[in-house]
Design an enzyme around this catalytic site. Sequence first.
Site, PDB file in Angstrom:
ATOM      1  N   TYR A 136      43.604  35.336  77.229  1.00 51.04           N
ATOM      2  CA  TYR A 136      43.132  33.982  76.737  1.00 51.04           C
ATOM      3  C   TYR A 136      43.987  33.301  75.743  1.00 51.04           C
ATOM      4  CZ  TYR A 136      38.754  35.580  78.506  1.00 51.04           C
ATOM      5  OH  TYR A 136      37.648  36.165  79.387  1.00 51.04           O
ATOM      6  N   LYS A 186      42.508  49.114  81.471  1.00 54.67           N
ATOM      7  CA  LYS A 186      42.991  49.125  82.972  1.00 54.67           C
ATOM      8  C   LYS A 186      44.198  49.729  82.944  1.00 54.67           C
ATOM      9  CE  LYS A 186      42.079  48.308  87.312  1.00 54.67           C
ATOM     10  NZ  LYS A 186      41.108  48.890  87.945  1.00 54.67           N
ATOM     11  N   ASP A 218      36.783  48.552  85.716  1.00 56.83           N
ATOM     12  CA  ASP A 218      35.919  48.515  87.186  1.00 56.83           C
ATOM     13  C   ASP A 218      35.200  49.791  87.113  1.00 56.83           C
ATOM     14  OD1 ASP A 218      38.184  50.061  86.827  1.00 56.83           O
ATOM     15  OD2 ASP A 218      38.593  49.869  89.208  1.00 56.83           O
ATOM     16  N   ASP A 242      34.602  39.883  77.262  1.00 58.92           N
ATOM     17  CA  ASP A 242      33.840  38.782  77.594  1.00 58.92           C
ATOM     18  C   ASP A 242      32.843  39.124  78.823  1.00 58.92           C
ATOM     19  OD1 ASP A 242      33.027  36.354  77.850  1.00 58.92           O
ATOM     20  OD2 ASP A 242      34.914  35.421  78.618  1.00 58.92           O
ATOM     21  N   ASP A 246      28.383  40.230  78.590  1.00 59.66           N
ATOM     22  CA  ASP A 246      27.403  39.590  79.130  1.00 59.66           C
ATOM     23  C   ASP A 246      26.500  40.339  80.220  1.00 59.66           C
ATOM     24  OD1 ASP A 246      27.866  37.145  77.881  1.00 59.66           O
ATOM     25  OD2 ASP A 246      28.258  35.923  79.871  1.00 59.66           O
TER      26      ASP A 246
END
Length: 347
Positions: A136, A186, A218, A242, A246
């Site tokens: 980001y 990852k 994943d 992020d 959620d």
Amino acid sequence: MKIAVLAGDGIGPEVTREAVRVLEALRLPDLVLLEGDVGGAAYKRQGHPLPPETLELARASDAILFGAVGDPDCDNLERHLRPEQAILGLRKELGLFANLRPAKLFKGLENASALRPEVASAIDLLIVRELNGDVYFGEKGIRTLPDGRRQGWDMMSYAEDEVRRIAHVGFKAAMGRRRKLCSVDKANVLETSQLWRDVVIEVAKDYPEVELTHMYVDNAAMQLVRNPGQFDVVVTGNLFGDILSDQASMCVGSIGLLASASLAEGDMGLYEPIHGSAPDIAGKGLANPMATILSAAMLLRHSLHLEVEASRIETAVARALADGVRGGDLGGKLGTAAIGDAVLEHL
Ligand code: NAD
């Protein structure tokens, strides 16, 4: 103990009012609550979503209780004047780098989750997300390749000190809970994740009591809906956090119940519900204030080290829910003040 109360826009002032009533009911002798303008409300009154006085108030406080920002009237303003910029400004100015989001299924809400009740009822986890780095904040752009095709690019990176800092937050949080930490990355594909994993393993040496595991993102997304009860604390980077935070929060039901903390080094933190200003129900007294009340409990725990008082608030909310107290977000009929009253009664 100085707390800046920044209520903001839409339902922000409505839900914050109830959290303030709960804090005041604790009758903590040294607690001072000071209000400041933020968001669209601040823009309308002072011409900026994060006016200098508000920033000064925040800096001079031990913690911030934040409502929500976002006002449809401000949607066409230049980006730097939009209400949502206030949060980014506070994060930057106060060095808030660790986002904590607990997700726990309250008794009586088993059917509010999108998951099967027996799967959902086991959820009691905390996601610790790094907030200041990752893809980001890297260099980015859209360029034209020599053959004329447009290409978008974003650079992902983490420096070891950034990983170390958030890893410590994760391990410390695990020490105060069930002493299990799952680091999500990852590392099978990304070099950034390989360094992340190496550094988390180094930091683990300081916390021999904590059981550390690693999971690819994943798989973590899958496990969060398959068997969320296996997680205690999850620590991860900005991008993965992020998305996973959620996902985890929706596994426990309504947006009106979910609190969060953004912490700086030391004890400073900003505490807010995860929901926004909900313009569709603003001003109608319909918002569920529980997420903000639970954010106030996090504030007491993390910034003021008042664990007993924090637990009292959480227990009062849990008992109100177990009693059948429900706002519109949970299919009930109670309004904002009535929910606040119910929590106060249990407190
Ligand atoms: P939102 O969270 O405000 O609302 C989404 C839906 O959930 C709406 O239907 C709303 O009525 C409902 N809802 C939210 N909180 C509730 C509560 N406490 N009780 C009952 N129902 C509740 O998200 P949105 O509609 O996407 O965004 C509205 C505004 O809020 C936008 O301007 C957005 O930028 C801003 N926003 C701010 C924050 C923040 O302040 N941290 C976070 C998210 C969105």
